[in-house]
Design a protein around this motif. Structure first.
Motif, PDB file in Angstrom:
ATOM      1  N   ARG A  13       9.081   4.300   3.621  1.00 27.35           N
ATOM      2  CA  ARG A  13       8.331   3.591   4.657  1.00 27.35           C
ATOM      3  C   ARG A  13       8.003   2.170   4.182  1.00 27.35           C
ATOM      4  NH1 ARG A  13       3.177   6.198   7.740  1.00 27.35           N
ATOM      5  NH2 ARG A  13       4.841   7.695   8.184  1.00 27.35           N
ATOM      6  N   ALA A  14       7.681   2.040   2.896  1.00 26.39           N
ATOM      7  CA  ALA A  14       7.381   0.715   2.345  1.00 26.39           C
ATOM      8  C   ALA A  14       8.584  -0.213   2.472  1.00 26.39           C
ATOM      9  CB  ALA A  14       6.966   0.843   0.875  1.00 26.39           C
ATOM     10  N   VAL A  15       9.779   0.309   2.203  1.00 26.71           N
ATOM     11  CA  VAL A  15      10.996  -0.500   2.331  1.00 26.71           C
ATOM     12  C   VAL A  15      11.185  -0.961   3.770  1.00 26.71           C
ATOM     13  CG1 VAL A  15      13.518  -0.430   2.230  1.00 26.71           C
ATOM     14  CG2 VAL A  15      12.171   0.476   0.334  1.00 26.71           C
ATOM     15  N   GLY A  16      10.883  -0.085   4.725  1.00 31.73           N
ATOM     16  CA  GLY A  16      10.998  -0.460   6.133  1.00 31.73           C
ATOM     17  C   GLY A  16      10.107  -1.639   6.475  1.00 31.73           C
ATOM     18  N   TYR A  17       8.852  -1.610   6.023  1.00 29.28           N
ATOM     19  CA  TYR A  17       7.928  -2.714   6.289  1.00 29.28           C
ATOM     20  C   TYR A  17       8.401  -4.008   5.623  1.00 29.28           C
ATOM     21  CZ  TYR A  17       4.361   0.372   8.319  1.00 29.28           C
ATOM     22  OH  TYR A  17       3.676   1.236   9.120  1.00 29.28           O
ATOM     23  N   VAL A  18       8.827  -3.917   4.370  1.00 25.20           N
ATOM     24  CA  VAL A  18       9.188  -5.127   3.644  1.00 25.20           C
ATOM     25  C   VAL A  18      10.478  -5.736   4.187  1.00 25.20           C
ATOM     26  CG1 VAL A  18      10.617  -4.236   1.735  1.00 25.20           C
ATOM     27  CG2 VAL A  18       9.045  -6.120   1.330  1.00 25.20           C
ATOM     28  N   ASP A  19      11.422  -4.890   4.630  1.00 23.60           N
ATOM     29  CA  ASP A  19      12.649  -5.428   5.230  1.00 23.60           C
ATOM     30  C   ASP A  19      12.343  -6.174   6.525  1.00 23.60           C
ATOM     31  OD1 ASP A  19      14.282  -4.597   3.219  1.00 23.60           O
ATOM     32  OD2 ASP A  19      14.937  -2.765   4.202  1.00 23.60           O
ATOM     33  N   GLU A  20      11.423  -5.640   7.329  1.00 24.26           N
ATOM     34  CA  GLU A  20      11.027  -6.338   8.551  1.00 24.26           C
ATOM     35  C   GLU A  20      10.369  -7.676   8.202  1.00 24.26           C
ATOM     36  OE1 GLU A  20       8.116  -5.849  12.487  1.00 24.26           O
ATOM     37  OE2 GLU A  20       8.485  -4.109  11.182  1.00 24.26           O
ATOM     38  N   SER A  21       9.559  -7.692   7.128  1.00 20.94           N
ATOM     39  CA  SER A  21       8.909  -8.922   6.696  1.00 20.94           C
ATOM     40  C   SER A  21       9.942  -9.963   6.269  1.00 20.94           C
ATOM     41  CB  SER A  21       7.955  -8.639   5.532  1.00 20.94           C
ATOM     42  OG  SER A  21       7.419  -9.833   5.016  1.00 20.94           O
ATOM     43  N   ILE A  22      10.983  -9.530   5.545  1.00 20.86           N
ATOM     44  CA  ILE A  22      12.034 -10.455   5.090  1.00 20.86           C
ATOM     45  C   ILE A  22      12.755 -11.078   6.279  1.00 20.86           C
ATOM     46  CG2 ILE A  22      14.291 -10.563   3.944  1.00 20.86           C
ATOM     47  CD1 ILE A  22      13.168  -8.516   1.908  1.00 20.86           C
ATOM     48  N   ILE A  23      13.122 -10.254   7.253  1.00 17.20           N
ATOM     49  CA  ILE A  23      13.840 -10.756   8.435  1.00 17.20           C
ATOM     50  C   ILE A  23      12.972 -11.748   9.200  1.00 17.20           C
ATOM     51  CG2 ILE A  23      14.794 -10.096  10.686  1.00 17.20           C
ATOM     52  CD1 ILE A  23      15.611  -7.413   9.334  1.00 17.20           C
ATOM     53  N   LEU A  24      11.692 -11.408   9.413  1.00 14.86           N
ATOM     54  CA  LEU A  24      10.796 -12.288  10.171  1.00 14.86           C
ATOM     55  C   LEU A  24      10.529 -13.586   9.401  1.00 14.86           C
ATOM     56  CD1 LEU A  24       9.024 -12.787  12.613  1.00 14.86           C
ATOM     57  CD2 LEU A  24       7.194 -11.460  11.523  1.00 14.86           C
ATOM     58  N   SER A  25      10.318 -13.491   8.085  1.00 17.50           N
ATOM     59  CA  SER A  25      10.067 -14.689   7.269  1.00 17.50           C
ATOM     60  C   SER A  25      11.254 -15.646   7.326  1.00 17.50           C
ATOM     61  CB  SER A  25       9.790 -14.298   5.813  1.00 17.50           C
ATOM     62  OG  SER A  25       8.621 -13.528   5.708  1.00 17.50           O
ATOM     63  N   GLN A  26      12.476 -15.088   7.238  1.00 22.59           N
ATOM     64  CA  GLN A  26      13.668 -15.929   7.312  1.00 22.59           C
ATOM     65  C   GLN A  26      13.805 -16.565   8.694  1.00 22.59           C
ATOM     66  OE1 GLN A  26      16.542 -12.954   6.151  1.00 22.59           O
ATOM     67  NE2 GLN A  26      16.563 -13.643   4.008  1.00 22.59           N
ATOM     68  N   LYS A  27      13.443 -15.820   9.721  1.00 21.02           N
ATOM     69  CA  LYS A  27      13.567 -16.324  11.090  1.00 21.02           C
ATOM     70  C   LYS A  27      12.630 -17.501  11.339  1.00 21.02           C
ATOM     71  CE  LYS A  27      13.285 -14.776  15.919  1.00 21.02           C
ATOM     72  NZ  LYS A  27      13.025 -13.615  16.810  1.00 21.02           N
ATOM     73  N   ILE A  28      11.390 -17.420  10.839  1.00 13.50           N
ATOM     74  CA  ILE A  28      10.412 -18.485  11.113  1.00 13.50           C
ATOM     75  C   ILE A  28      10.318 -19.496   9.966  1.00 13.50           C
ATOM     76  CG2 ILE A  28       9.038 -16.959  12.581  1.00 13.50           C
ATOM     77  CD1 ILE A  28       7.048 -16.637  10.288  1.00 13.50           C
ATOM     78  N   GLY A  29      11.135 -19.301   8.925  1.00 14.30           N
ATOM     79  CA  GLY A  29      11.140 -20.238   7.809  1.00 14.30           C
ATOM     80  C   GLY A  29       9.890 -20.206   6.968  1.00 14.30           C
ATOM     81  N   TYR A  30       9.316 -19.023   6.767  1.00 12.67           N
ATOM     82  CA  TYR A  30       8.062 -18.882   6.018  1.00 12.67           C
ATOM     83  C   TYR A  30       8.406 -18.482   4.577  1.00 12.67           C
ATOM     84  CZ  TYR A  30       3.275 -17.354   4.989  1.00 12.67           C
ATOM     85  OH  TYR A  30       2.024 -17.194   4.445  1.00 12.67           O
ATOM     86  N   GLN A  31       8.561 -19.477   3.685  1.00 15.63           N
ATOM     87  CA  GLN A  31       9.022 -19.226   2.327  1.00 15.63           C
ATOM     88  C   GLN A  31       8.037 -18.397   1.501  1.00 15.63           C
ATOM     89  OE1 GLN A  31      10.413 -23.277   0.952  1.00 15.63           O
ATOM     90  NE2 GLN A  31      12.000 -22.012   0.084  1.00 15.63           N
ATOM     91  N   LYS A  32       6.743 -18.689   1.629  1.00  7.34           N
ATOM     92  CA  LYS A  32       5.763 -17.954   0.837  1.00  7.34           C
ATOM     93  C   LYS A  32       5.778 -16.471   1.203  1.00  7.34           C
ATOM     94  CE  LYS A  32       0.883 -17.976  -0.520  1.00  7.34           C
ATOM     95  NZ  LYS A  32      -0.420 -18.662  -0.384  1.00  7.34           N
ATOM     96  N   GLU A  85       0.822  -1.220   0.000  1.00 10.18           N
ATOM     97  CA  GLU A  85       0.000   0.000   0.000  1.00 10.18           C
ATOM     98  C   GLU A  85       0.854   1.268   0.000  1.00 10.18           C
ATOM     99  OE1 GLU A  85      -3.242   0.376  -0.341  1.00 10.18           O
ATOM    100  OE2 GLU A  85      -3.425  -1.790  -0.597  1.00 10.18           O
ATOM    101  N   TRP A  86       1.987   1.224   0.726  1.00  6.03           N
ATOM    102  CA  TRP A  86       2.832   2.426   0.856  1.00  6.03           C
ATOM    103  C   TRP A  86       3.783   2.616  -0.325  1.00  6.03           C
ATOM    104  CZ3 TRP A  86       2.076   6.430   3.820  1.00  6.03           C
ATOM    105  CH2 TRP A  86       1.429   6.293   5.055  1.00  6.03           C
ATOM    106  N   ARG A  87       3.910   1.624  -1.221  1.00  6.43           N
ATOM    107  CA  ARG A  87       4.974   1.657  -2.221  1.00  6.43           C
ATOM    108  C   ARG A  87       4.884   2.871  -3.150  1.00  6.43           C
ATOM    109  NH1 ARG A  87       0.950  -1.016  -4.575  1.00  6.43           N
ATOM    110  NH2 ARG A  87       0.838  -1.206  -6.853  1.00  6.43           N
TER     111      ARG A  87
END
Length: 646
Positions: A65-84, A57-59
């Motif tokens: 701000r959009a980059v901030g959200y997506v970077d947090e998503s990448i870190i969390l996805s890698q941490k919990i192993g959520y590939q999708k 939505e912010w892109r």
């Protein structure tokens, strides 16, 4: 209501374009507000989904701000192993970089996401990423890659019943074909896309409709139907007003530019200037490089039409600088390297799958062997030993044949990978070595002019200008040959065979090369009989003739260059003969090798690129022919090549 269902609902009404009448637009986005509220209550996978949705939505509103959200998503996805979630995060980040004109990062992130989608076999994710890659290469003006990815996406969306996404593909294909001047086919694609979007009464359908109308307005402009173009843009504004809040700044920028084109064509310069300035302001607001580039070019054109040369020159400089920033050689090389790495990884995964299949097949073979032994022993007791032996023999034969096919496939995949690696290494080696020298020459000449021009007499300046012109032409020739050779290695050069009148093509090339031949007091003649026709690609044949004739001129002074042809064994053999300096016997075995350059200079000190003859060889072989040379030092050379006769 579960979080996933709520997210799906919010995303289904996600908006894209921004109305031209900014004052009519509400200042808040209820979707962003709802997603932000969810962010405080969700964890793990659901939080990843919300972060990705917020970034999307912010892109177009606040890319940082959009980059901030997506970077947090990448870190969390890698941490919990959520590939999708990780795959969608990379695709979203790619879209953010695409909007900002950072195409290298956009391609790298898109390919990262594509590989993840392929690993989890997510067809919709793969198709969406294909669409993103098509958009990136479209902005980069890489038409073949863009067209390929749009068609791949459309081939997936259509059977999945994703009508809105299919409509987006059709709209983008229309935009692509329009930029190539293929207006009839572009009109057909837009008509198909419009039919889908007008039938779907939803916010996203209206968003797609707005994109359709903007493209249709541009298409009418290109076809010089200016009144129709203005009517379409009026409908576009109406649709934008209906959509409401937080419309894409990029779409608004593009609409302003379309209107500027239309009014300039109508000679209404004041309105054309107003819309071009609005397009630039909108692009600068969101740091949209491609938008700024296009606005700079349009403003330069408008000020030139108004005879305001200083302003036109200033905007032209800004346009060139921005174009260089977007399409710089380093950026192109990085994008090509990322694409090659993705393709290499895909090949490696195919090889791994083949190996796994072989292991499974080996296990099955052993199981079948045990079964065969048991069956044979059993059949011994019931008197059917001969039949059992025959059956086991046939099964073994089929298995061995299948194994041979699998091993052959693995071997071919390995050879292909090795070839790709060698091609990539050789290409970058040539770029690093051969481009450095002419660029240094350009730097030296320009430094002399910049620092000592006032101290030079006209003859000295004229001499430097002549040397500078030669260095520029040599660098352009080298860059063109490098790019042509690279496209050949990546099999991106189209091959379109046709029946060609050889006399006509050779006469055209002689007319183009005659001034250069006369400048060195050379006679340039053709002795080709009429009605001699060959089957070949026209562009390939022009390239080969141009290179061979130019080489003959380069190494001949006060001499003669002749072209002749004859039919032999169902093929036409063409000869380009000169009376120049000839070729050393030591060099002839390597003359068609990539990167191998002779130390011999032309009669006027000209240097070669080391790529012209290798490209000639590849083009001739691609057209089913052969090429070779015969030469005697100080007497001249004759280059022969063959093509299928018509």
């Amino acid at each position: 209501m579960p979080i996933v269902i709520l997210l799906a609902f919010l995303l289904s009404i996600s908006l894209c374009p921004k109305p031209i009448k900014a004052q009519d637009r509400p200042t808040k986005n209820p979707i962003i507000d709802s997603l932000s509220a969810l962010l405080t209550t969700t964890k793990a996978k659901e939080r990843v989904e919300v972060l990705n949705a917020l970034a999307w939505e912010w892109r177009n509103i606040d890319p940082a701000r959009a980059v901030g959200y997506v970077d947090e998503s990448i870190i969390l996805s890698q941490k919990i192993g959520y590939q999708k979630g990780l795959a969608y995060a990379y695709r979203t980040k790619s879209s953010i970089h695409w909007n900002r004109g950072d195409y290298t990062l956009a391609v790298e992130n898109a390919l990262e996401g594509l590989q993840l989608f392929e690993d989890i076999n997510d067809s919709l994710g793969i198709a969406n990423t294909y669409l993103t890659l098509g958009n990136i290469y479209n902005r980069q003006r890489n038409i073949p890659y863009s067209y390929e990815y749009y068609q791949k996406a459309l081939a997936i969306f259509t059977p999945l019943g994703e009508k809105l996404r299919a409509a987006a593909c059709l709209n983008n294909l229309a935009n692509l074909l329009s930029s190539k001047g293929e207006y009839k086919q572009a009109s057909e694609y837009i008509a198909r896309s419009l039919a889908i979007n007008r039938a779907i009464h939803s916010p996203q359908g209206k968003i797609n409709l707005a994109h359709n109308l903007n493209n249709l307005g541009f298409l009418y402009y290109k076809r010089e139907k200016l009144d129709s173009a203005l009517l379409v843009m009026k409908e576009f504004e109406k649709v934008i007003d209906e959509i409401g809040y937080n419309t894409s700044e990029i779409l608004i920028q593009e609409a302003f530019l379309t209107l500027s084109f239309i009014y300039l064509q109508k000679k209404e310069i004041k309105q054309a200037l107003e819309y071009a300035q609005k397009s630039l302001q909108t692009s600068e607001k969101i740091a949209h490089k491609s938008g700024m580039r296009d606005a700079y070019k349009q403003l330069a054109t408008i000020y030139s039409a108004r005879n305001q040369i200083n302003q036109a020159y200033w905007y032209q400089k800004k346009y060139i600088a921005m174009s260089d920033s977007i399409l710089g050689e380093e950026s192109i090389a990085k994008i090509a390297e990322a694409q090659a790495q993705y393709e290499m990884n895909a090949k490696e995964r195919q090889i791994l799958n083949l190996r796994n299949e072989k292991i499974i097949q080996d296990v099955k073979i052993r199981q079948q062997q045990y079964l065969g032994y048991f069956l044979a022993l059993f059949l011994v007791f019931i008197g059917v030993i001969a039949f059992s032996f025959y059956r086991n023999h046939q099964q073994q034969k089929k298995i061995n044949l299948l194994l041979n096919e699998k091993n052959q496939a693995i071997s071919e995949q390995k050879q292909e990978l090795e070839k790709m690696n060698k091609t990539k290494d050789k290409f970058f080696s040539i770029i690093a070595h051969d481009l450095k020298s002419p660029i240094n020459s350009l730097k030296g000449f320009t430094s002399m002019l910049a620092n000592y021009a006032q101290e030079m007499n006209p003859e000295e300046i004229k001499k430097i200008a002549s040397d500078l012109q030669y260095a520029v032409n040599h660098t352009l020739e080298l860059a063109d040959n490098l790019l042509t050779w690279a496209r050949l290695q990546m099999e991106n050069v189209a091959y379109k065979p046709a029946v060609i009148d050889l006399v006509k093509v050779i006469d055209e090339q002689i007319m183009l090369s005659l001034p250069a031949a006369q400048a060195k007091a050379n006679q340039l003649e053709s002795h080709i009989s009429a009605n001699l026709k060959v089957i070949a690609d026209t562009d390939h044949l022009h390239f080969v003739l141009r290179n061979l004739i130019n080489n003959a001129i380069k190494f001949t002074q006060n001499g003669k260059i002749e072209l002749s042809a004859e039919v032999k064994d169902g093929k036409v053999q063409v000869a380009v003969r000169d009376t120049g300096v000839g070729i050393s016997p030591d060099f002839i075995p390597h003359i068609f090798d990539v990167g191998y350059k002779s130390s011999t200079k032309g009669t006027a000190g000209e240097k070669g690129t080391g790529l012209g003859l290798p490209l000639c060889k590849e083009f001739i072989e691609k057209n089913g022919g052969e090429i070779w040379v015969e030469s005697t030092p100080n007497q001249g050379s004759t280059f022969f090549f063959t093509l299928p006769a018509s």
